[in-house]
Design an enzyme around this catalytic site. Sequence first.
Site, PDB file in Angstrom:
ATOM      1  N   ARG A 116      10.023  54.416  28.589  1.00 21.84           N
ATOM      2  CA  ARG A 116      10.105  54.453  26.561  1.00 21.84           C
ATOM      3  C   ARG A 116      10.614  55.738  26.014  1.00 21.84           C
ATOM      4  O   ARG A 116      10.958  56.964  27.040  1.00 21.84           O
ATOM      5  CB  ARG A 116       8.810  54.863  26.305  1.00 21.84           C
ATOM      6  CG  ARG A 116       7.662  53.761  26.545  1.00 21.84           C
ATOM      7  CD  ARG A 116       8.293  52.620  25.884  1.00 21.84           C
ATOM      8  NE  ARG A 116       7.372  50.975  26.145  1.00 21.84           N
ATOM      9  CZ  ARG A 116       6.801  49.954  27.201  1.00 21.84           C
ATOM     10  NH1 ARG A 116       8.258  50.237  27.879  1.00 21.84           N
ATOM     11  NH2 ARG A 116       6.096  49.124  27.909  1.00 21.84           N
ATOM     12  N   GLU A 141      14.032  50.838  19.643  1.00 24.68           N
ATOM     13  CA  GLU A 141      15.296  49.109  19.784  1.00 24.68           C
ATOM     14  C   GLU A 141      14.697  47.959  18.887  1.00 24.68           C
ATOM     15  O   GLU A 141      13.989  47.757  18.677  1.00 24.68           O
ATOM     16  CB  GLU A 141      14.044  49.084  21.453  1.00 24.68           C
ATOM     17  CG  GLU A 141      14.055  50.435  22.338  1.00 24.68           C
ATOM     18  CD  GLU A 141      13.152  49.962  23.488  1.00 24.68           C
ATOM     19  OE1 GLU A 141      12.611  48.508  22.493  1.00 24.68           O
ATOM     20  OE2 GLU A 141      13.180  50.593  24.584  1.00 24.68           O
ATOM     21  N   HIS A 177      16.349  47.108  27.216  1.00 25.03           N
ATOM     22  CA  HIS A 177      14.907  46.713  27.412  1.00 25.03           C
ATOM     23  C   HIS A 177      14.524  45.523  28.331  1.00 25.03           C
ATOM     24  O   HIS A 177      14.282  44.460  27.937  1.00 25.03           O
ATOM     25  CB  HIS A 177      13.791  47.140  26.419  1.00 25.03           C
ATOM     26  CG  HIS A 177      12.582  47.874  26.461  1.00 25.03           C
ATOM     27  ND1 HIS A 177      11.543  48.159  25.982  1.00 25.03           N
ATOM     28  CD2 HIS A 177      11.931  47.297  27.567  1.00 25.03           C
ATOM     29  CE1 HIS A 177      10.591  48.386  27.018  1.00 25.03           C
ATOM     30  NE2 HIS A 177      11.005  47.884  27.690  1.00 25.03           N
TER      31      HIS A 177
HETATM   32  O1  3PY Z   1       6.599  46.791  31.544  1.00 27.33           O
HETATM   33  C1  3PY Z   1       6.591  47.333  30.390  1.00 27.33           C
HETATM   34  O2  3PY Z   1       6.198  48.028  29.450  1.00 27.33           O
HETATM   35  C2  3PY Z   1       7.823  47.564  30.455  1.00 27.33           C
HETATM   36  O3  3PY Z   1       8.580  47.804  29.822  1.00 27.33           O
HETATM   37  C3  3PY Z   1       8.704  46.782  31.569  1.00 27.33           C
HETATM   38  O4  3PY Z   1       9.852  47.222  31.007  1.00 27.33           O
END
Ligand code: 3PY
Length: 324
Positions: A241, A270, A289
């Site tokens: 993250r 993001e 992401h």
């Molecule tokens: O599975 C998740 O929460 C993700 O962000 C994968 O990138």
Amino acid sequence: MLHLINRLKTPLLSFGGTRTISQLINMEKPCILATTFGAHGGINKCFAPVVEKHFTIIPYETFLPHQKNLSEQVVVNGGVGVDHLDIPMINSFGVKVCNTPHVVDNATADLGMGLMLASARKIVEGHHYSLTHNNEDLPESSMGVDVSGATLGIIGMGRIGYKVARRAQPFDMKIFYHNRNRRKEEERAVGAMYCANMEDLLQQSDFVMVVVNLSPATQKLIGAKELAMMKPTSTLINISRGLVVDQDALVEALQKKVIRAAALDVTYPEPLPIGHPLAALPNVIILPHMGTHSVETTQIMVGKMVTNALAVLGGNQPPDEVKV
Ligand SMILES: O=C(O)C(=O)CO
């Protein structure tokens, strides 16, 4: 439309569920599939035409106003990380929260390796160079560094961290990991060395890959102090993250070449605003992401989301309820 339905049907069946698209179509009760940016947004784009016929898809941010109008609800998060959801608050409305664990592991680990290779070998620059130059010598700045035989430090040896380690093994990488708890079985399986102290990992690694969950304990886990401990030739890769890394400190470290480069699947916010200082740097790769953003993984993820939603709507315990 038909091909989308077929794509959706496969994961529903392959997950051993007894539900099919026709049962989905017969569902009358509304349901929320909470979505956010990135891979989750991808679900929206790819599968919305099918899913929207039967469910109400709304962004999590608008959850509160919606919840008052719906009789039976569930928030199903596409992906494993639920740090963006206020689970006690959602539960206080009698609404369950589910996620899609396990299915994300391979795709996210693949992307982590991709980012490491792309940054190490300057693949993005090479692509742009090929498109814009003709028969010229490669500039010195296009020179990469080797991944094979290098040292990888994995911060967070959960399911995804372990998959990254497994992928790094055939590259003959020396693998260090830091985790709250020592994971002896995984360690043996991939020949990794445990660093109880994250400092040791930071000081010795050529590539540092961040794979921890976001929590109050991991917010800004990598700041100016930690970046200064890394080798000037090292690369930071973040597939967890954005908030786990102090982004201002990272910008400064990249500007001053405290570290060689960074490759980020995640940022904050993001998407990263156009003109953000990170985007102006030549030694960074930024993705929007995309950890789980592949056809196969998205199919399976949507199948799991629907299975969880249907379980709740049918009055049953969903397989992937997140409990706090
Ligand atoms: O599975 C998740 O929460 C993700 O962000 C994968 O990138």
